[in-house]
Design a protein around this motif. Structure first.
Motif, PDB file in Angstrom:
ATOM      1  N   ALA B 168      -6.474  -8.724 -32.498  1.00 43.63           N
ATOM      2  CA  ALA B 168      -5.219  -9.391 -32.829  1.00 43.63           C
ATOM      3  C   ALA B 168      -4.098  -8.698 -32.051  1.00 43.63           C
ATOM      4  O   ALA B 168      -3.755  -7.558 -32.349  1.00 43.63           O
ATOM      5  N   TYR B 169      -3.529  -9.413 -31.076  1.00 42.49           N
ATOM      6  CA  TYR B 169      -2.445  -8.858 -30.251  1.00 42.49           C
ATOM      7  C   TYR B 169      -1.267  -8.431 -31.105  1.00 42.49           C
ATOM      8  O   TYR B 169      -0.622  -7.412 -30.835  1.00 42.49           O
ATOM      9  N   ILE B 170      -0.993  -9.177 -32.169  1.00 40.84           N
ATOM     10  CA  ILE B 170       0.184  -8.903 -32.997  1.00 40.84           C
ATOM     11  C   ILE B 170       0.125  -7.500 -33.593  1.00 40.84           C
ATOM     12  O   ILE B 170       1.160  -6.908 -33.913  1.00 40.84           O
ATOM     13  N   CYS B 171      -1.068  -6.937 -33.736  1.00 40.60           N
ATOM     14  CA  CYS B 171      -1.176  -5.601 -34.327  1.00 40.60           C
ATOM     15  C   CYS B 171      -0.645  -4.507 -33.399  1.00 40.60           C
ATOM     16  O   CYS B 171      -0.574  -3.339 -33.792  1.00 40.60           O
ATOM     17  N   GLY B 172      -0.254  -4.859 -32.184  1.00 44.69           N
ATOM     18  CA  GLY B 172       0.458  -3.910 -31.337  1.00 44.69           C
ATOM     19  C   GLY B 172       1.913  -3.763 -31.769  1.00 44.69           C
ATOM     20  O   GLY B 172       2.584  -2.805 -31.403  1.00 44.69           O
ATOM     21  N   GLU B 173       2.411  -4.735 -32.531  1.00 43.07           N
ATOM     22  CA  GLU B 173       3.757  -4.627 -33.121  1.00 43.07           C
ATOM     23  C   GLU B 173       3.635  -3.624 -34.265  1.00 43.07           C
ATOM     24  O   GLU B 173       2.735  -3.728 -35.110  1.00 43.07           O
ATOM     25  N   GLU B 174       4.539  -2.630 -34.301  1.00 36.24           N
ATOM     26  CA  GLU B 174       4.273  -1.460 -35.138  1.00 36.24           C
ATOM     27  C   GLU B 174       4.106  -1.760 -36.623  1.00 36.24           C
ATOM     28  O   GLU B 174       3.266  -1.159 -37.287  1.00 36.24           O
ATOM     29  N   SER B 175       4.884  -2.697 -37.160  1.00 37.10           N
ATOM     30  CA  SER B 175       4.757  -2.937 -38.602  1.00 37.10           C
ATOM     31  C   SER B 175       3.494  -3.748 -38.913  1.00 37.10           C
ATOM     32  O   SER B 175       2.864  -3.552 -39.954  1.00 37.10           O
ATOM     33  N   ALA B 176       3.095  -4.632 -37.994  1.00 42.23           N
ATOM     34  CA  ALA B 176       1.836  -5.360 -38.169  1.00 42.23           C
ATOM     35  C   ALA B 176       0.658  -4.393 -38.067  1.00 42.23           C
ATOM     36  O   ALA B 176      -0.340  -4.519 -38.787  1.00 42.23           O
TER      37      ALA B 176
END
Lengths: 158, 430
Positions: B168-176
């Motif tokens: 999941a690319y979004i998990c590179g966003e720190e809060s995700a």
């Protein structure tokens, strides 16, 4: 439920004791053994960790590497990111589809291969790149895709 | 090209991923120095003085980030973001696969500096070899007494865990990422509170990128003054640039910041493929606006690239040549964001879908001039209106492409086909 899963759940809970941090590691371990995560497995994992089935399902379905449908013994991911596209990944996918006789998203009748797209695999230096069972094979020649299916034991670590 | 490496030391020392080799080449000396000669606050000051900025993409000053942790006695965490998935970026992969001990040494020093007692590496699920390397290196570090209780007899203790993401690319966003690390779906959190105040398990948390942390042992052993002797006053030090696309030698290049983009492309990456001309460069990963060839001599530092109309981002340079269809390339990138949108908020979830649909239609010669207006309108309804940065990220290349290559979009409409010699987007709607 397999007898060893309870032990695996305890080990995951020990390594990642807080919140539900043991959930992803446990799903990985069971999927590694079973090949995929069936509805029954999701229910079993929920009961092992004291979570609801709906919660485990909502998490498992969020992540592309958790397989909620049966996959082949070999899962082939073809990177379709821009850098790989510039190096001919569409052609790699077409040749693999032709070679395996299936379309992207499908599994061969003998259960040997599942063919999937991958979003950028962070290996653009190896473009066009694929992963077979999450092992990189780089600089794939579309005309010779058989190589990436046949070279057992010679996985490329980038 | 011979050069001295400080981050990609695996380039000159074979098997440096093995503990004995890393130790024989000065490994964990910076850790000894940090623990024996410095108080935690002095290390924070050193990193502030070095001017090190986050290498994950945002470029936020690392020392300042460390300084945001509240002094309220709660347990602190350090989390390393190794969820590298920004299209065109592959620098962290090389570090974790081939120089993992430098990352681990950096984690221990950074944890000591920020008084964290537990650290995590969140490793992208697709990096199977990378996570195996990290797990082995962590085990070796425990065996040597660099991790665990009372490290090197100093009284400092730290546990380090490797946690695998699952695609999941979004998990590179720190809060995700933190959500995922807590065993949840990787949906971003509302900020504030920022992770420094309420991060992992609600505790004060520092999150840094792999390359950022790999810089820390270098800064400790060579000194902040040495680090600031490279680059510019606001963008000092070293950076790894990942070059891909239509160049002779795609790969990672470790260079001082403020090196001209043209030097990176022509001298390091070997220049364009034979007979090809530069058409555009996406200089900082797929989320940033593209630059046209007149900007190719721009120095690669945060301020200069911003002034040139783009962002340094992660340092993933995708080089496009004159055979590349801009509409097709843009369709490919926007499609990525459609696939990776977490679906939490409407502008991103629906907008990336519609933009991909329109771009595919245009690329296949089925678009209208009205589609171009709709595209700009949808983009306008995403920009600044999403919960997390993913929505905005989907616009960087698109908006700049519409600006700089408007005629190429119009030509697709007027000719009812892609006018480029080479199609880049053969697959419709899948």
């Amino acid at each position: 439920m397999k007898p060893e899963w309870n032990q695996w759940a305890q080990e995951a809970k020990q390594q990642f004791p807080e919140a539900n941090s043991s959930l992803l590691p446990l799903l990985y371990r069971i999927q590694h053994a079973e090949g995929w995560l069936s509805d029954e497995t999701i229910r079993d994992v929920a009961s092992l960790l004291g979570l609801t089935t709906q919660y485990v399902e909502s998490v498992a379905s969020f992540y592309s590497l958790f397989y909620r449908q049966k996959v082949g013994r070999n899962v082939v991911h073809v990177c379709v990111g821009l850098s790989c596209a510039l190096a001919g990944s569409d052609s790699v996918m077409e040749h693999l589809e032709h070679k395996l006789g299936i379309r992207e998203g499908q599994t061969t009748a003998d259960g040997e291969y599942t063919l999937l797209e991958a979003e950028c695999l962070a290996a653009c230096d190896l473009a066009p790149v694929i992963q077979r069972n999450l092992r990189f094979v780089g600089h794939v020649d579309p005309e010779n895709v058989g190589r990436v299916l046949s070279d057992d034991g010679k996985e490329v670590n980038s | 090209m011979s050069q001295q490496y400080y981050l990609l030391r695996n380039r000159e020392v074979p098997d440096i991923d093995q503990m004995p080799v890393y130790l024989a080449h000065g490994g964990y000396q910076a850790l000894r120095k940090a623990l024996n000669d410095f108080k935690p606050e002095e290390l924070v000051d050193m990193v502030k003085k070095s001017g090190l900025r986050g290498r994950g993409g945002a470029g936020f000053p690392t020392g300042m980030k460390w300084g945001f942790l509240p002094n309220d006695g709660r347990k602190r965490y350090l989390v390393v973001n190794s969820d590298e998935a920004e299209p065109g970026t592959f620098k962290d992969r090389e570090i974790i696969e081939h120089n993992p001990h430098q990352l681990i040494e950096g984690i221990i020093i950074s944890s000591y500096a920020t008084k964290a007692r537990e650290a995590f590496i969140y490793c992208r699920g697709e990096f199977l070899f990378g996570s195996e390397q990290l797990n082995r290196a962590v085990r070796e570090a425990y065996e040597q007494g660099f991790l665990g209780e009372n490290i090197l007899g100093t009284g400092f203790s730290l546990d380090l865990n490797v946690y695998r993401g699952a695609g999941a690319y979004i998990c590179g966003e720190e809060s995700a990422l933190l959500e995922s690390l807590e065993g949840k779906r990787g949906n971003p959190r509302l900020k504030p509170p920022f992770p420094a105040i309420a991060g992992l398990y609600g505790g004060p948390t520092v999150i840094n990128n792999v390359e950022t942390i790999a810089n820390v042992p270098v800064i400790v052993s060579k000194g902040a003054d040495w680090y600031t002797s490279m680059g510019t006053a606001k963008s000092p030090g070293l950076k790894i640039f990942s070059v891909s696309g239509r160049v002779q030698r795609p790969g990672n290049y470790e260079i001082p910041l403020a090196t001209p983009l043209s030097t990176l492309i022509n001298d390091y990456a070997g220049g364009m493929l034979p007979g090809r001309q530069l058409k555009a460069v996406i200089p900082g990963g797929s989320s940033v606006p593209l630059l046209t060839p007149d900007k190719v001599d721009t120095p690669l530092d945060y301020e200069s690239i911003l002034q040139a109309g783009s962002m340094l981002g992660s340092g993933g340079c995708i080089v496009l040549d004159d055979h590349v269809c801009i509409v097709g390339a843009t369709a490919r990138l926007v499609r990525f964001y459609r696939e990776e949108s977490c679906g939490k908020c409407t502008p991103c979830r629906e907008g990336t879908y519609w933009m991909t649909d329109i771009l595919e239609r245009l690329e296949h010669g089925l678009g209208t001039l009205e589609d171009l207006d709709t595209l700009a309108d949808v983009a306008d309804n995403i920009g600044g209106k999403c919960f997390c940065p993913l929505g905005d990220a989907s616009l960087g290349v698109l908006v700049s492409a519409l600006q700089h290559f408007h005629e190429e979009f119009v030509a697709h409409v007027e000719q009812h086909a892609c006018p480029m010699g080479e199609r880049l987007y053969d697959t419709v709607n899948n």
